[in-house]
Scaffold this active site. Structure first.
Site, PDB file in Angstrom:
ATOM      1  N   GLY A  94      23.236 -48.463  -7.645  1.00  0.00           N
ATOM      2  CA  GLY A  94      22.334 -48.814  -8.756  1.00  0.00           C
ATOM      3  C   GLY A  94      21.120 -47.918  -8.793  1.00  0.00           C
ATOM      4  O   GLY A  94      20.885 -47.111  -7.899  1.00  0.00           O
ATOM      5  N   ASP A 129      11.846 -46.018  -1.231  1.00  0.00           N
ATOM      6  CA  ASP A 129      10.507 -46.303  -1.748  1.00  0.00           C
ATOM      7  C   ASP A 129      10.445 -46.264  -3.280  1.00  0.00           C
ATOM      8  O   ASP A 129       9.389 -46.521  -3.875  1.00  0.00           O
ATOM      9  CB  ASP A 129       9.480 -45.322  -1.161  1.00  0.00           C
ATOM     10  CG  ASP A 129       9.806 -43.878  -1.510  1.00  0.00           C
ATOM     11  OD1 ASP A 129      10.791 -43.631  -2.249  1.00  0.00           O
ATOM     12  OD2 ASP A 129       9.087 -42.980  -1.037  1.00  0.00           O
ATOM     13  N   GLY A 130      11.567 -45.908  -3.905  1.00  0.00           N
ATOM     14  CA  GLY A 130      11.589 -45.883  -5.367  1.00  0.00           C
ATOM     15  C   GLY A 130      10.907 -44.674  -5.986  1.00  0.00           C
ATOM     16  O   GLY A 130      10.783 -44.572  -7.200  1.00  0.00           O
ATOM     17  N   ARG A 187      28.281 -44.067 -15.318  1.00  0.00           N
ATOM     18  CA  ARG A 187      28.957 -43.176 -14.365  1.00  0.00           C
ATOM     19  C   ARG A 187      30.307 -43.768 -13.988  1.00  0.00           C
ATOM     20  O   ARG A 187      30.549 -44.962 -14.246  1.00  0.00           O
ATOM     21  CB  ARG A 187      28.118 -43.092 -13.083  1.00  0.00           C
ATOM     22  CG  ARG A 187      26.664 -42.744 -13.302  1.00  0.00           C
ATOM     23  CD  ARG A 187      25.763 -43.606 -12.413  1.00  0.00           C
ATOM     24  NE  ARG A 187      24.366 -43.465 -12.847  1.00  0.00           N
ATOM     25  CZ  ARG A 187      23.503 -42.596 -12.327  1.00  0.00           C
ATOM     26  NH1 ARG A 187      23.870 -41.833 -11.316  1.00  0.00           N
ATOM     27  NH2 ARG A 187      22.281 -42.502 -12.799  1.00  0.00           N
ATOM     28  N   ASP A 256      29.180 -41.767  -8.113  1.00  0.00           N
ATOM     29  CA  ASP A 256      27.976 -42.257  -8.803  1.00  0.00           C
ATOM     30  C   ASP A 256      27.247 -41.115  -9.492  1.00  0.00           C
ATOM     31  O   ASP A 256      26.302 -41.348 -10.243  1.00  0.00           O
ATOM     32  CB  ASP A 256      27.037 -42.979  -7.826  1.00  0.00           C
ATOM     33  CG  ASP A 256      26.697 -42.134  -6.614  1.00  0.00           C
ATOM     34  OD1 ASP A 256      27.617 -41.635  -5.957  1.00  0.00           O
ATOM     35  OD2 ASP A 256      25.494 -41.956  -6.329  1.00  0.00           O
ATOM     36  N   ASP A 266      22.357 -35.387 -11.874  1.00  0.00           N
ATOM     37  CA  ASP A 266      21.848 -35.488 -10.504  1.00  0.00           C
ATOM     38  C   ASP A 266      21.856 -34.148  -9.771  1.00  0.00           C
ATOM     39  O   ASP A 266      22.731 -33.863  -8.960  1.00  0.00           O
ATOM     40  CB  ASP A 266      22.595 -36.563  -9.698  1.00  0.00           C
ATOM     41  CG  ASP A 266      21.807 -37.861  -9.725  1.00  0.00           C
ATOM     42  OD1 ASP A 266      20.735 -37.877 -10.355  1.00  0.00           O
ATOM     43  OD2 ASP A 266      22.248 -38.842  -9.114  1.00  0.00           O
TER      44      ASP A 266
HETATM   45  P1  AMP Z   1      21.177 -39.839  -5.338  1.00  0.00           P
HETATM   46  O1  AMP Z   1      21.354 -39.239  -3.997  1.00  0.00           O
HETATM   47  O2  AMP Z   1      19.912 -39.456  -6.031  1.00  0.00           O
HETATM   48  O3  AMP Z   1      22.373 -39.695  -6.215  1.00  0.00           O
HETATM   49  O4  AMP Z   1      20.983 -41.423  -5.075  1.00  0.00           O
HETATM   50  C1  AMP Z   1      21.948 -42.232  -4.441  1.00  0.00           C
HETATM   51  C2  AMP Z   1      21.482 -43.669  -4.446  1.00  0.00           C
HETATM   52  O5  AMP Z   1      20.300 -43.822  -3.644  1.00  0.00           O
HETATM   53  C3  AMP Z   1      21.103 -44.227  -5.797  1.00  0.00           C
HETATM   54  O6  AMP Z   1      21.460 -45.588  -5.827  1.00  0.00           O
HETATM   55  C4  AMP Z   1      19.624 -44.052  -5.841  1.00  0.00           C
HETATM   56  O7  AMP Z   1      19.006 -44.930  -6.741  1.00  0.00           O
HETATM   57  C5  AMP Z   1      19.235 -44.357  -4.412  1.00  0.00           C
HETATM   58  N1  AMP Z   1      17.977 -43.702  -4.022  1.00  0.00           N
HETATM   59  C6  AMP Z   1      17.776 -42.398  -3.796  1.00  0.00           C
HETATM   60  N2  AMP Z   1      16.501 -42.152  -3.461  1.00  0.00           N
HETATM   61  C7  AMP Z   1      15.856 -43.334  -3.486  1.00  0.00           C
HETATM   62  C8  AMP Z   1      14.509 -43.743  -3.222  1.00  0.00           C
HETATM   63  N3  AMP Z   1      13.557 -42.875  -2.878  1.00  0.00           N
HETATM   64  N4  AMP Z   1      14.224 -45.049  -3.363  1.00  0.00           N
HETATM   65  C9  AMP Z   1      15.167 -45.940  -3.716  1.00  0.00           C
HETATM   66  N5  AMP Z   1      16.442 -45.626  -3.950  1.00  0.00           N
HETATM   67  C10 AMP Z   1      16.798 -44.331  -3.840  1.00  0.00           C
HETATM   68 MG    MG Z   2      22.841 -40.179  -8.031  1.00  0.00          MG
END
Ligand code: AMP
Ligand code: MG
Length: 498
Positions: A94, A129-130, A187, A256, A266
């Protein structure tokens, strides 16, 4: 004179995803940031979206792009999705740090998501940390724009905003937010989220949603869901072929990160190759080369197989029927990929009609480039200049090969084949020049732009963006951007930096 309120941007939102059932997302507001500063606005894209650039640049605009102020009509949500990450299924990923603000219909009538990446924690954040750090935000901005300029489907950046906060990664970094624009954020992993829960009703609702949004013609087909699968297969095959043709390595082709829209999405540990080697990997977390350049077509197929599995309950009256329909659609992948890839390679070497032996000729060149450490982009671009009859002018391209005689041997066969074509050299060369970019965002240049931005200097980003926004133009004053890295500038690994 305009009062500040006159300047506030107006977004004509129409939020179709937020009208789907409540378990498709979580309603969540962005977490305000300490001190939003608009670092860059993509003015052309803003206009395309019907947004006034001046209004977005106002304090109210920057506050909206940072998530500090919610524009009228926005319905912020974090989308639910799952995904196979390096082949491991994760049932709930998510939007952990991204929030979909809403959707706009652009000037061409295309519905586009406005998505704040780095907007704060959501119910999907787990331990994260979002937030996002400036470096990865800048990389995504730059690579998305370069990809768009190359004519390859991609999400794009509307803006990059500094948050005035620190984020803690391997070290302390400046916080930032990317305002991402996409034709859609559904996705393969979104389908997996519901399929794995056995929620066939939701899979159907989602499939109907994407048909309506991306493939309305499928609704008229005898088997709408099989038709959808075929479309998604075709788009993914063509997308990956296009990446291959410019030497791009996505780096995290997890399910994803596979958009149903067929856009590149991404930009994490991704890069364009300098010297060509088919097994090149940049991602610091890809220890086994799963997502190496030459594995991308196979991985694309694997990802689509996961998508087909999700759709099975919709594909036929019984299981056998459904599997047969899935197999038929998946079988079209190889053909679609090869048509685009080999067609593209042929154009890259100036073969404007198709003949037996062309593929071998192109693959022979790639083999020689790999053995001789030839630069991917520069070799193909240099071929445009020498695609005439006279081998005496081959010096610039020969020099790209460790052993230039490897090129000479190939060039003999190449010229024999070119001689079978009747068009004037200049016409052939013009066609080659729009298939072979001169400028890509080379990894060391991206790194230099990130390092400078981290010190507060956005000049290198601006210059690089300007150059890669016209990748096929000669740009005689910018030739330094065509140079591969010096040994001390080579960047071998890129990080997610999430
Ligand atoms: P990504 O590697 O950007 O494709 O992210 C993979 C998953 O990790 C997704 O569900 C993102 O929302 C989550 N995610 C990545 N970085 C963060 C972060 N700093 N805080 C919260 N969720 C994260
Ligand atoms: Mg991603």
């Amino acid at each position: 004179m305009n009062s500040p309120s006159d300047l506030a941007p107006v977004f004509a939102f129409d939020n179709s995803y937020a009208r789907l059932p409540e378990h498709f997302y979580a309603r969540v507001l962005p977490t305000p940031v300490a001190e939003p500063v608009l670092l860059r606005l993509n003015r052309a894209l803003a206009e395309q979206l019907g947004l006034a650039p001046a209004a977005l640049c106002s304090p109210a605009g920057a506050a909206m792009l940072a998530g500090n102020q919610i524009p009228n009509g926005a319905e912020p949500i974090a989308m639910a999705y799952a995904g196979h990450q390096f082949a491991q299924f994760v049932p709930s990923l998510g939007d952990g740090r991204a929030i979909l603000l809403g959707e706009l219909i652009d000037r061409d009538g295309v519905r586009r998501d406005i998505h704040l990446k780095g907007a704060g924690r959501t119910p999907f954040s787990r331990a994260g940390d979002g937030r996002a750090a400036l470096g990865p935000v800048l990389r995504e901005y730059l690579l998305g724009e370069a990809m768009a300029a190359l004519g390859i489907p991609t999400t794009r950046a509307l803006a990059m905003v500094a948050t005035g906060e620190e984020v803690y990664r391997e070290r302390i970094e400046r916080g930032a937010l990317l305002v991402r624009v996409a034709a859609g954020h559904v996705r393969v992993g979104t389908f997996e989220y519901f399929a794995r829960r056995g929620d066939t009703e939701a899979v159907k609702t989602l499939a109907d949603y994407v048909i309506n949004r991306h493939d309305p013609a499928c609704a008229e087909a005898e088997q709408p869901y099989a038709a959808l699968l075929e479309q998604v297969v075709k788009r993914q095959a063509e997308l990956i072929a296009q990446w291959m043709l410019v030497g791009f390595i996505h780096g995290v082709m997890n399910t994803d990160n596979v958009a149903i829209s067929g856009e590149t999405i991404d930009y994490g540990p991704c890069a364009f190759m300098d010297s060509f080697h088919p097994q090149t990997v940049y991602s610091s977390i890809d220890h086994f080369g799963r997502y190496a350049w030459d594995r991308q077509p196979r991985i694309g197929y694997w990802n689509l197989t996961q998508f087909a599995n999700c759709l099975l309950p919709l594909l036929g009256a019984d299981e056998d029927d459904a599997k047969q329909a899935a197999r038929a659609a998946l079988d079209s992948y190889g053909k679609a990929f090869e048509a685009r890839y080999y067609g593209g390679l042929r154009t890259k070497i100036g073969l404007l009609d198709a003949r037996a032996g062309d593929e071998d000729l192109a693959l022979d060149l790639l083999g020689r480039m790999a053995a001789q450490q030839a630069d991917f982009t520069n070799t193909f671009r240099a071929l445009c200049d020498v695609a005439a009859a006279d081998p005496a002018r081959d010096a610039p391209v020969r020099a790209l090969f460790d052993d230039p005689s490897a090129f000479d041997q190939w060039a003999v066969q190449w010229r024999t084949r070119l001689a079978t074509q009747t068009q004037p050299d200049s016409q052939r060369q013009a066609i080659m020049r729009v298939a072979n970019p001169a400028y890509i965002p080379r990894n060391h240049r991206v790194q230099q732009a990130i390092d400078a931005a981290n010190k507060g200097d956005l000049g290198p980003l601006e210059r690089l963006l300007e150059v890669v926004s016209r990748p096929f133009a000669e740009q005689p004053t910018q030739t330094e951007y065509r140079q591969p890295p010096r040994p001390d500038e080579v960047v071998e690994r890129t990080f997610c930096g999430t």
